[in-house]
Design a protein around this motif. Structure first.
Motif, PDB file in Angstrom:
ATOM      1  N   VAL A  52       0.844  -1.203   0.000  1.00 62.74           N
ATOM      2  CA  VAL A  52       0.000   0.000   0.000  1.00 62.74           C
ATOM      3  C   VAL A  52       0.874   1.248   0.000  1.00 62.74           C
ATOM      4  CG1 VAL A  52      -1.612   1.353   1.416  1.00 62.74           C
ATOM      5  CG2 VAL A  52      -2.036  -1.078   1.017  1.00 62.74           C
ATOM      6  N   GLU A  53       1.925   1.256   0.789  1.00 62.80           N
ATOM      7  CA  GLU A  53       2.793   2.439   0.839  1.00 62.80           C
ATOM      8  C   GLU A  53       3.518   2.644  -0.490  1.00 62.80           C
ATOM      9  OE1 GLU A  53       4.181   5.900   1.707  1.00 62.80           O
ATOM     10  OE2 GLU A  53       2.659   4.879   2.883  1.00 62.80           O
ATOM     11  N   THR A  54       3.867   1.577  -1.171  1.00 68.07           N
ATOM     12  CA  THR A  54       4.477   1.701  -2.503  1.00 68.07           C
ATOM     13  C   THR A  54       3.517   2.400  -3.462  1.00 68.07           C
ATOM     14  OG1 THR A  54       5.845  -0.262  -2.203  1.00 68.07           O
ATOM     15  CG2 THR A  54       5.394   0.400  -4.473  1.00 68.07           C
ATOM     16  N   ILE A  55       2.279   1.964  -3.471  1.00 68.66           N
ATOM     17  CA  ILE A  55       1.274   2.574  -4.349  1.00 68.66           C
ATOM     18  C   ILE A  55       1.034   4.017  -3.945  1.00 68.66           C
ATOM     19  CG2 ILE A  55      -1.128   2.500  -5.119  1.00 68.66           C
ATOM     20  CD1 ILE A  55      -0.938  -0.603  -4.780  1.00 68.66           C
ATOM     21  N   ARG A  56       0.896   4.276  -2.640  1.00 65.55           N
ATOM     22  CA  ARG A  56       0.695   5.661  -2.170  1.00 65.55           C
ATOM     23  C   ARG A  56       1.858   6.559  -2.568  1.00 65.55           C
ATOM     24  NH1 ARG A  56      -1.854   4.215   3.603  1.00 65.55           N
ATOM     25  NH2 ARG A  56      -4.027   4.154   2.915  1.00 65.55           N
ATOM     26  N   GLY A  57       3.066   6.032  -2.515  1.00 70.22           N
ATOM     27  CA  GLY A  57       4.240   6.806  -2.928  1.00 70.22           C
ATOM     28  C   GLY A  57       4.144   7.216  -4.391  1.00 70.22           C
ATOM     29  N   HIS A  58       3.711   6.291  -5.238  1.00 69.42           N
ATOM     30  CA  HIS A  58       3.528   6.613  -6.656  1.00 69.42           C
ATOM     31  C   HIS A  58       2.429   7.664  -6.835  1.00 69.42           C
ATOM     32  CE1 HIS A  58       6.266   3.701  -8.294  1.00 69.42           C
ATOM     33  NE2 HIS A  58       5.618   2.658  -7.786  1.00 69.42           N
ATOM     34  N   ILE A  59       1.359   7.545  -6.063  1.00 69.92           N
ATOM     35  CA  ILE A  59       0.264   8.516  -6.154  1.00 69.92           C
ATOM     36  C   ILE A  59       0.773   9.897  -5.749  1.00 69.92           C
ATOM     37  CG2 ILE A  59      -1.969   9.216  -5.183  1.00 69.92           C
ATOM     38  CD1 ILE A  59      -2.578   6.144  -4.932  1.00 69.92           C
ATOM     39  N   ARG A  60       1.492   9.967  -4.616  1.00 73.24           N
ATOM     40  CA  ARG A  60       2.040  11.255  -4.157  1.00 73.24           C
ATOM     41  C   ARG A  60       2.987  11.865  -5.187  1.00 73.24           C
ATOM     42  NH1 ARG A  60       2.184   8.519   0.866  1.00 73.24           N
ATOM     43  NH2 ARG A  60       4.355   7.937   0.525  1.00 73.24           N
ATOM     44  N   ALA A  61       3.697  11.015  -5.901  1.00 74.72           N
ATOM     45  CA  ALA A  61       4.651  11.503  -6.907  1.00 74.72           C
ATOM     46  C   ALA A  61       3.960  11.900  -8.213  1.00 74.72           C
ATOM     47  CB  ALA A  61       5.702  10.430  -7.181  1.00 74.72           C
ATOM     48  N   GLY A  62       2.634  11.751  -8.269  1.00 74.56           N
ATOM     49  CA  GLY A  62       1.890  12.156  -9.460  1.00 74.56           C
ATOM     50  C   GLY A  62       1.947  11.164 -10.608  1.00 74.56           C
ATOM     51  N   ARG A  63       2.232   9.907 -10.325  1.00 72.25           N
ATOM     52  CA  ARG A  63       2.358   8.898 -11.378  1.00 72.25           C
ATOM     53  C   ARG A  63       1.075   8.121 -11.647  1.00 72.25           C
ATOM     54  NH1 ARG A  63       6.985   7.453  -7.954  1.00 72.25           N
ATOM     55  NH2 ARG A  63       8.690   8.777  -8.663  1.00 72.25           N
TER      56      ARG A  63
END
Length: 141
Positions: free
Chosen positions: A106-117
């Motif tokens: 989940v944190e991996t996906i959230r990191g991508h979301i935060r990065a605008g990907r």
């Protein structure tokens, strides 16, 4: 399309459905289906796994074979993506849950979301963020 639009029943299954943007249909319909698309602002996504309707409006219906990608709600196999942007399949999410790595995923996906990907509006047949589906599977027994 308002995020708080009321649920509308699928004309085939009667299952409650929610709005999906035209952009999602344009991105995911196969060329033959896209050529039939009547641009309307009120397309809906049917999440009922027993129904082969994916998108519908009062004028038109699109079914599973009309899409370029498998639809996680309609296909229970392990190879189907739950996270369409970053390629996490149902089998990978289940394996992460069983290995106790769900929070990491989940944190991996959230990191991508935060990065605008994140591009769920064009990658995910729901036209919405997939994190809810991933989290739901991780929370299931």
């Amino acid at each position: 399309m308002a995020a708080s639009s009321p649920a509308v029943p699928c004309p085939v299954s009667g299952h409650a459905s929610l709005p999906v943007r035209l952009l999602t249909l344009k991105a995911l319909l196969r060329p033959q289906a896209l050529a039939r698309l009547q641009p309307a602002l009120d397309f809906r996504f049917c999440p009922d796994p027993a129904c082969d309707v994916v998108y519908f409006s009062p004028q038109q219906t699109f079914r599973v074979p009309d899409l370029k990608v498998p639809v996680a709600h309609k296909d229970p196999s392990g190879g189907v993506p739950l996270c369409y942007c970053f390629g996490f399949t149902r089998a990978e999410v289940e394996a992460a849950r069983e290995a106790g790595r769900g929070a990491e995923l989940v944190e991996t996906i959230r990191g991508h979301i935060r990065a605008g990907r994140c591009g769920c509006e064009v990658n995910n047949p729901q036209g919405r963020c997939c994190l809810g589906m991933v989290s739901g599977l991780l929370a299931s027994p």
